[in-house]
Design an enzyme around this catalytic site. Sequence first.
Site, PDB file in Angstrom:
ATOM      1  CD  GLU A 196      -2.519  -1.127   2.718  1.00 15.35           C
ATOM      2  OE1 GLU A 196      -2.567  -0.104   3.441  1.00 15.35           O
ATOM      3  OE2 GLU A 196      -2.984  -2.222   3.056  1.00 15.35           O
ATOM      4  CB  CYS A 220       2.730   7.118   3.594  1.00 16.11           C
ATOM      5  SG  CYS A 220       3.008   5.739   4.700  1.00 16.11           S
ATOM      6  CB  CYS A 257       5.997  -6.015   9.037  1.00 11.62           C
ATOM      7  SG  CYS A 257       7.137  -5.245  10.221  1.00 11.62           S
ATOM      8  CB  CYS A 293       3.956  -3.501  16.389  1.00  7.83           C
ATOM      9  SG  CYS A 293       5.666  -2.964  16.246  1.00  7.83           S
ATOM     10  CB  CYS A 310       1.100  -2.890  13.429  1.00  5.76           C
ATOM     11  SG  CYS A 310       1.473  -2.493  11.724  1.00  5.76           S
ATOM     12  CB  CYS A 316      -0.056   1.154   8.505  1.00  2.00           C
ATOM     13  SG  CYS A 316       1.410   0.482   8.027  1.00  2.00           S
TER      14      CYS A 316
HETATM   15  N1  SAH Z   1       8.023  -0.384  10.802  1.00  2.18           N
HETATM   16  C1  SAH Z   1       8.133   1.042  10.855  1.00  2.18           C
HETATM   17  C2  SAH Z   1       7.294   1.776   9.837  1.00  2.18           C
HETATM   18  C3  SAH Z   1       5.922   1.259   9.522  1.00  2.18           C
HETATM   19  S1  SAH Z   1       4.654   1.508  10.702  1.00  2.18           S
HETATM   20  C4  SAH Z   1       7.837   1.524  12.252  1.00  2.18           C
HETATM   21  O1  SAH Z   1       7.525   0.726  13.108  1.00  2.18           O
HETATM   22  O2  SAH Z   1       7.980   2.711  12.503  1.00  2.18           O
HETATM   23  C5  SAH Z   1       4.302   3.225  10.643  1.00  2.18           C
HETATM   24  C6  SAH Z   1       3.813   3.814  11.945  1.00  2.18           C
HETATM   25  O3  SAH Z   1       2.449   3.462  12.179  1.00  2.18           O
HETATM   26  C7  SAH Z   1       4.585   3.337  13.166  1.00  2.18           C
HETATM   27  O4  SAH Z   1       4.781   4.391  14.055  1.00  2.18           O
HETATM   28  C8  SAH Z   1       3.635   2.310  13.733  1.00  2.18           C
HETATM   29  O5  SAH Z   1       3.921   2.029  15.067  1.00  2.18           O
HETATM   30  C9  SAH Z   1       2.303   2.979  13.509  1.00  2.18           C
HETATM   31  N2  SAH Z   1       1.128   2.126  13.570  1.00  2.18           N
HETATM   32  C10 SAH Z   1       0.995   0.862  13.128  1.00  2.18           C
HETATM   33  N3  SAH Z   1      -0.245   0.422  13.368  1.00  2.18           N
HETATM   34  C11 SAH Z   1      -0.903   1.428  13.958  1.00  2.18           C
HETATM   35  C12 SAH Z   1      -2.230   1.585  14.449  1.00  2.18           C
HETATM   36  N4  SAH Z   1      -3.119   0.591  14.396  1.00  2.18           N
HETATM   37  N5  SAH Z   1      -2.561   2.770  15.005  1.00  2.18           N
HETATM   38  C13 SAH Z   1      -1.666   3.770  15.074  1.00  2.18           C
HETATM   39  N6  SAH Z   1      -0.426   3.701  14.623  1.00  2.18           N
HETATM   40  C14 SAH Z   1      -0.034   2.526  14.091  1.00  2.18           C
END
Ligand code: SAH
Length: 345
Positions: A96, A109, A116, A120, A123, A337
Amino acid sequence: MSAEYREDVMSLSLGELQEALQAMGEPGFRGKQVYSWLHQKRCKEFTGMSNLPKSLIAKLEQRFYINTVEIRRKIVSQIDGTVKYLYELQDGNRVEAVVMKYHHGNSLCISTQVGCRMGCGFCASTLGGLVRNLTPAEMLDEVYKAEEDTGEKVSSLVLMGIGEPLDNFDNVMRFLEILSSPEGMNLSLRHVSLSTCGLVERIYDLMEKKLGLTLSISLHAPNDEIRQKTMPVSRKYDMDSLLRACRDYFDQTGRRVSFEYSLIHGVNDSDECAWELARRLGGMNCHVNLIPVNEVRERGYKRGSRQQIERFQRLLAERHINATIRRELGADINAACGQLRRESL
Ligand code: SAH
């Protein structure tokens, strides 16, 4: 020769392309010509490169292929014009990208991996694990396709889509080299932000490159205990070493570090969390982005009220921590994301 044996020409830096062409017996200037066709004129077929001799075009077709992405779906927000793309790669995988429209220009973006492996807890991108890294060409074409489709320039770029950019380090570095080259798109890396969940060794590798980009750290917690609840990576790298790397990054590059903090109700949004965060970040030249967590169906995390989020910001500000609440764009198109790819699987 079948495609598997051909080389991905758009992933080559100018120097590499020049070398490859010289090794094929071509004069020195051909490298720049082909590079300009690919990265400035965005030509998708060798046969369209009209100032090249036919014999060279035939040789290029034998030796190389052009690795492009296709727009599989496109959704436009009725609220603010945010555009979300679901791109299909040549092997059928999907990623995306999102175009956000600001007064100062369009910000894009992009994804850096298919899936990944960072895991997390909030995510959507990590739900199916890592499938593979994106190549430099695929990341470049995420940018080129967005410009072509919107008919507008991308003026800033964030590596914040699907994937962990520092987990695909070499390809991302090469992507940035091509993106910023004067003979290519010539985007200044001052207009690029790289977001990471905190791979400390890679942050040091990055600072050595002195690229001038903004480093954005997904922090999401004021201490290791809370961070470990949602971010498995924090079991490998604790917050002390992560924050030390951020201080070193600033000392080495002079670039202010940015912290992402997604507020999850009942997990990391208490007053105590704000106080502790302020203590940990005190004296650092940084900026905190507060993000109301995007609720992902499979995850079950909830966001707090607007008042609570504003209170968190105020508590930080009182302690001299510069924090803003991220304006939500594309609220009607599920711009979180990884959600579109997830739906399409
Ligand atoms: N892997 C990298 C970049 C991709 S995620 C990273 O971790 O920074 C991009 C951003 O979106 C990161 O700050 C991540 O923690 C956040 N993110 C992912 N899922 C999310 C969600 N459900 N709500 C808010 N932020 C989220």
